[in-house]
Write a protein that holds these residues in place. Structure first.
Motif, PDB file in Angstrom:
ATOM      1  N   ALA A  30     -41.413 -17.501 -38.876  1.00  0.00           N
ATOM      2  CA  ALA A  30     -41.629 -16.433 -37.889  1.00  0.00           C
ATOM      3  C   ALA A  30     -41.939 -16.977 -36.495  1.00  0.00           C
ATOM      4  CB  ALA A  30     -42.749 -15.512 -38.350  1.00  0.00           C
ATOM      5  N   THR A  31     -42.020 -18.290 -36.361  1.00  0.00           N
ATOM      6  CA  THR A  31     -42.324 -18.909 -35.071  1.00  0.00           C
ATOM      7  C   THR A  31     -41.043 -19.481 -34.479  1.00  0.00           C
ATOM      8  OG1 THR A  31     -44.549 -19.506 -35.810  1.00  0.00           O
ATOM      9  CG2 THR A  31     -43.688 -20.693 -33.917  1.00  0.00           C
ATOM     10  N   SER A  32     -40.751 -19.116 -33.249  1.00  0.00           N
ATOM     11  CA  SER A  32     -39.562 -19.642 -32.570  1.00  0.00           C
ATOM     12  C   SER A  32     -39.956 -20.772 -31.620  1.00  0.00           C
ATOM     13  CB  SER A  32     -38.874 -18.531 -31.776  1.00  0.00           C
ATOM     14  OG  SER A  32     -39.677 -18.157 -30.665  1.00  0.00           O
ATOM     15  N   LEU A  33     -38.960 -21.525 -31.198  1.00  0.00           N
ATOM     16  CA  LEU A  33     -39.213 -22.552 -30.185  1.00  0.00           C
ATOM     17  C   LEU A  33     -39.723 -21.916 -28.899  1.00  0.00           C
ATOM     18  CD1 LEU A  33     -36.215 -25.014 -30.627  1.00  0.00           C
ATOM     19  CD2 LEU A  33     -38.625 -25.464 -31.089  1.00  0.00           C
ATOM     20  N   GLN A  34     -39.231 -20.715 -28.593  1.00  0.00           N
ATOM     21  CA  GLN A  34     -39.706 -20.028 -27.391  1.00  0.00           C
ATOM     22  C   GLN A  34     -41.183 -19.660 -27.536  1.00  0.00           C
ATOM     23  OE1 GLN A  34     -38.010 -19.571 -24.346  1.00  0.00           O
ATOM     24  NE2 GLN A  34     -40.159 -19.240 -23.828  1.00  0.00           N
ATOM     25  N   ASP A  35     -41.593 -19.237 -28.743  1.00  0.00           N
ATOM     26  CA  ASP A  35     -43.013 -18.938 -28.981  1.00  0.00           C
ATOM     27  C   ASP A  35     -43.873 -20.180 -28.701  1.00  0.00           C
ATOM     28  OD1 ASP A  35     -42.385 -16.347 -29.886  1.00  0.00           O
ATOM     29  OD2 ASP A  35     -42.351 -16.982 -32.000  1.00  0.00           O
ATOM     30  N   ILE A  36     -43.404 -21.318 -29.188  1.00  0.00           N
ATOM     31  CA  ILE A  36     -44.142 -22.568 -29.004  1.00  0.00           C
ATOM     32  C   ILE A  36     -44.213 -22.919 -27.521  1.00  0.00           C
ATOM     33  CG2 ILE A  36     -44.139 -25.058 -29.489  1.00  0.00           C
ATOM     34  CD1 ILE A  36     -42.711 -24.300 -32.190  1.00  0.00           C
ATOM     35  N   ALA A  37     -43.086 -22.812 -26.845  1.00  0.00           N
ATOM     36  CA  ALA A  37     -43.040 -23.127 -25.418  1.00  0.00           C
ATOM     37  C   ALA A  37     -43.981 -22.226 -24.628  1.00  0.00           C
ATOM     38  CB  ALA A  37     -41.608 -22.981 -24.899  1.00  0.00           C
ATOM     39  N   THR A  38     -43.938 -20.939 -24.897  1.00  0.00           N
ATOM     40  CA  THR A  38     -44.800 -19.996 -24.184  1.00  0.00           C
ATOM     41  C   THR A  38     -46.268 -20.333 -24.408  1.00  0.00           C
ATOM     42  OG1 THR A  38     -43.115 -18.272 -24.343  1.00  0.00           O
ATOM     43  CG2 THR A  38     -45.381 -17.546 -23.927  1.00  0.00           C
ATOM     44  N   ALA A  39     -46.635 -20.580 -25.662  1.00  0.00           N
ATOM     45  CA  ALA A  39     -48.031 -20.905 -25.982  1.00  0.00           C
ATOM     46  C   ALA A  39     -48.466 -22.214 -25.323  1.00  0.00           C
ATOM     47  CB  ALA A  39     -48.218 -20.980 -27.494  1.00  0.00           C
ATOM     48  N   ALA A  40     -47.542 -23.158 -25.208  1.00  0.00           N
ATOM     49  CA  ALA A  40     -47.869 -24.458 -24.613  1.00  0.00           C
ATOM     50  C   ALA A  40     -47.784 -24.435 -23.093  1.00  0.00           C
ATOM     51  CB  ALA A  40     -46.937 -25.531 -25.168  1.00  0.00           C
ATOM     52  N   GLY A  41     -47.313 -23.329 -22.535  1.00  0.00           N
ATOM     53  CA  GLY A  41     -47.219 -23.222 -21.077  1.00  0.00           C
ATOM     54  C   GLY A  41     -46.087 -24.042 -20.483  1.00  0.00           C
ATOM     55  N   CYS A  42     -44.987 -24.124 -21.227  1.00  0.00           N
ATOM     56  CA  CYS A  42     -43.834 -24.877 -20.733  1.00  0.00           C
ATOM     57  C   CYS A  42     -42.557 -24.120 -21.090  1.00  0.00           C
ATOM     58  CB  CYS A  42     -43.815 -26.297 -21.310  1.00  0.00           C
ATOM     59  SG  CYS A  42     -43.626 -26.378 -23.112  1.00  0.00           S
ATOM     60  N   SER A  43     -41.443 -24.694 -20.767  1.00  0.00           N
ATOM     61  CA  SER A  43     -40.167 -24.049 -21.084  1.00  0.00           C
ATOM     62  C   SER A  43     -39.671 -24.511 -22.451  1.00  0.00           C
ATOM     63  CB  SER A  43     -39.129 -24.392 -20.014  1.00  0.00           C
ATOM     64  OG  SER A  43     -38.795 -25.768 -20.098  1.00  0.00           O
ATOM     65  N   LYS A  44     -38.739 -23.747 -23.000  1.00  0.00           N
ATOM     66  CA  LYS A  44     -38.107 -24.131 -24.261  1.00  0.00           C
ATOM     67  C   LYS A  44     -37.375 -25.465 -24.077  1.00  0.00           C
ATOM     68  CE  LYS A  44     -34.750 -22.362 -27.603  1.00  0.00           C
ATOM     69  NZ  LYS A  44     -33.885 -21.221 -27.928  1.00  0.00           N
ATOM     70  N   ALA A  45     -36.794 -25.669 -22.905  1.00  0.00           N
ATOM     71  CA  ALA A  45     -36.109 -26.934 -22.612  1.00  0.00           C
ATOM     72  C   ALA A  45     -37.081 -28.113 -22.690  1.00  0.00           C
ATOM     73  CB  ALA A  45     -35.440 -26.869 -21.243  1.00  0.00           C
ATOM     74  N   THR A  46     -38.319 -27.896 -22.250  1.00  0.00           N
ATOM     75  CA  THR A  46     -39.329 -28.959 -22.325  1.00  0.00           C
ATOM     76  C   THR A  46     -39.647 -29.286 -23.781  1.00  0.00           C
ATOM     77  OG1 THR A  46     -40.264 -28.311 -20.202  1.00  0.00           O
ATOM     78  CG2 THR A  46     -41.676 -29.620 -21.649  1.00  0.00           C
ATOM     79  N   VAL A  47     -39.760 -28.256 -24.606  1.00  0.00           N
ATOM     80  CA  VAL A  47     -39.994 -28.495 -26.042  1.00  0.00           C
ATOM     81  C   VAL A  47     -38.842 -29.315 -26.602  1.00  0.00           C
ATOM     82  CG1 VAL A  47     -40.285 -27.434 -28.311  1.00  0.00           C
ATOM     83  CG2 VAL A  47     -41.396 -26.409 -26.318  1.00  0.00           C
ATOM     84  N   LEU A  48     -37.615 -28.940 -26.256  1.00  0.00           N
ATOM     85  CA  LEU A  48     -36.433 -29.647 -26.763  1.00  0.00           C
ATOM     86  C   LEU A  48     -36.294 -31.047 -26.158  1.00  0.00           C
ATOM     87  CD1 LEU A  48     -33.939 -26.671 -26.971  1.00  0.00           C
ATOM     88  CD2 LEU A  48     -34.944 -27.963 -28.872  1.00  0.00           C
ATOM     89  N   TYR A  49     -36.893 -31.282 -25.011  1.00  0.00           N
ATOM     90  CA  TYR A  49     -36.926 -32.626 -24.441  1.00  0.00           C
ATOM     91  C   TYR A  49     -37.765 -33.544 -25.333  1.00  0.00           C
ATOM     92  CZ  TYR A  49     -38.325 -36.467 -21.400  1.00  0.00           C
ATOM     93  OH  TYR A  49     -38.582 -37.714 -20.890  1.00  0.00           O
ATOM     94  N   HIS A  50     -38.855 -32.992 -25.844  1.00  0.00           N
ATOM     95  CA  HIS A  50     -39.780 -33.779 -26.671  1.00  0.00           C
ATOM     96  C   HIS A  50     -39.378 -33.827 -28.142  1.00  0.00           C
ATOM     97  CE1 HIS A  50     -42.906 -34.618 -23.672  1.00  0.00           C
ATOM     98  NE2 HIS A  50     -42.606 -33.442 -23.168  1.00  0.00           N
ATOM     99  N   PHE A  51     -38.726 -32.785 -28.625  1.00  0.00           N
ATOM    100  CA  PHE A  51     -38.412 -32.675 -30.054  1.00  0.00           C
ATOM    101  C   PHE A  51     -36.981 -32.179 -30.244  1.00  0.00           C
ATOM    102  CE2 PHE A  51     -42.929 -31.955 -29.463  1.00  0.00           C
ATOM    103  CZ  PHE A  51     -43.464 -32.923 -30.298  1.00  0.00           C
ATOM    104  N   ASN A  52     -36.351 -32.666 -31.280  1.00  0.00           N
ATOM    105  CA  ASN A  52     -34.972 -32.325 -31.587  1.00  0.00           C
ATOM    106  C   ASN A  52     -34.913 -31.060 -32.450  1.00  0.00           C
ATOM    107  OD1 ASN A  52     -32.268 -32.333 -32.159  1.00  0.00           O
ATOM    108  ND2 ASN A  52     -32.318 -34.183 -33.417  1.00  0.00           N
TER     109      ASN A  52
END
Length: 191
Positions: A30-52
């Motif tokens: 139920a958790t999306s990459l966008q959810d993670i990005a929003t909670a971390a205060g960054c963009s989804k692209a930033t999450v994908l920069y760090h993780f595949n």
């Protein structure tokens, strides 16, 4: 001069912390990459920069507990069966209490982890831990009791908000030792 953590490392840690909280509260699926990005205060692209991808985020969240499990299995495997079982009980309880937040995530993912190659090592270590907790005999009943004990311990750690770490550790240690004690042979059994 005071050392500071580089921005990239702080961002990565924040992503992992927020992912852990979201996976634990909402569940992995139920958790999306966008959810993670929003909670971390960054963009989804930033999450994908760090993780595949989201599976890589989950693997990183579970990484410290997997390393600890691997160390436990290696240490216990070097001992005679009885000592290995006792060490496995003690250390597994300690790890389960320490990483009880991760248990929610693991329980949520257990049925599908086998389909993700990122978790092959974790699954193999879990199987080896079960064998160690069963006393290393290969006895089917003892393995089933060890699985039962592990599931009970994980369930208790998953829903243990009302217990302190110390209380939870005492409960789990006592329960595993009672369930996983080597069978006592009596003279009647020998006949």
């Amino acid at each position: 001069m005071a050392s500071t953590t580089p921005v990239r490392e702080r961002t990565r840690r924040e992503i992992l912390q927020q992912a852990m909280e979201l996976f634990g509260s909402k569940g992995y699926n139920a958790t999306s990459l966008q959810d993670i990005a929003t909670a971390a205060g960054c963009s989804k692209a930033t999450v994908l920069y760090h993780f595949n991808g989201k599976t890589a985020v989950l693997a990183a969240v579970l990484g410290p507990s997997q390393v600890a499990l691997t160390e436990l299995v290696a240490e216990a495997s070097a001992l005679p069966a009885g000592e290995a079982q006792q060490l496995a009980i003690t250390r597994f309880v300690e790890l389960a209490v320490k990483y009880r937040g991760v248990i929610n995530v693991l329980q949520d993912m257990l049925m599908t982890m086998g389909e993700m190659p990122e978790f092959d090592g974790l699954i193999a270590e879990g199987i080896r831990l079960t064998e160690l907790l069963a006393g290393g005999t290969g006895n089917r009943l003892e393995l089933d009791v060890a699985k039962f004990a592990i599931n009970g311990l994980l369930g208790e750690c998953r829903h243990s908000e009302e217990r302190s770490d110390s209380e939870l550790q005492d409960l789990c240690n006592t329960a595993l030792r009672r369930l996983l004690q080597p069978p006592v042979t009596t003279e009647t059994d020998a006949l």
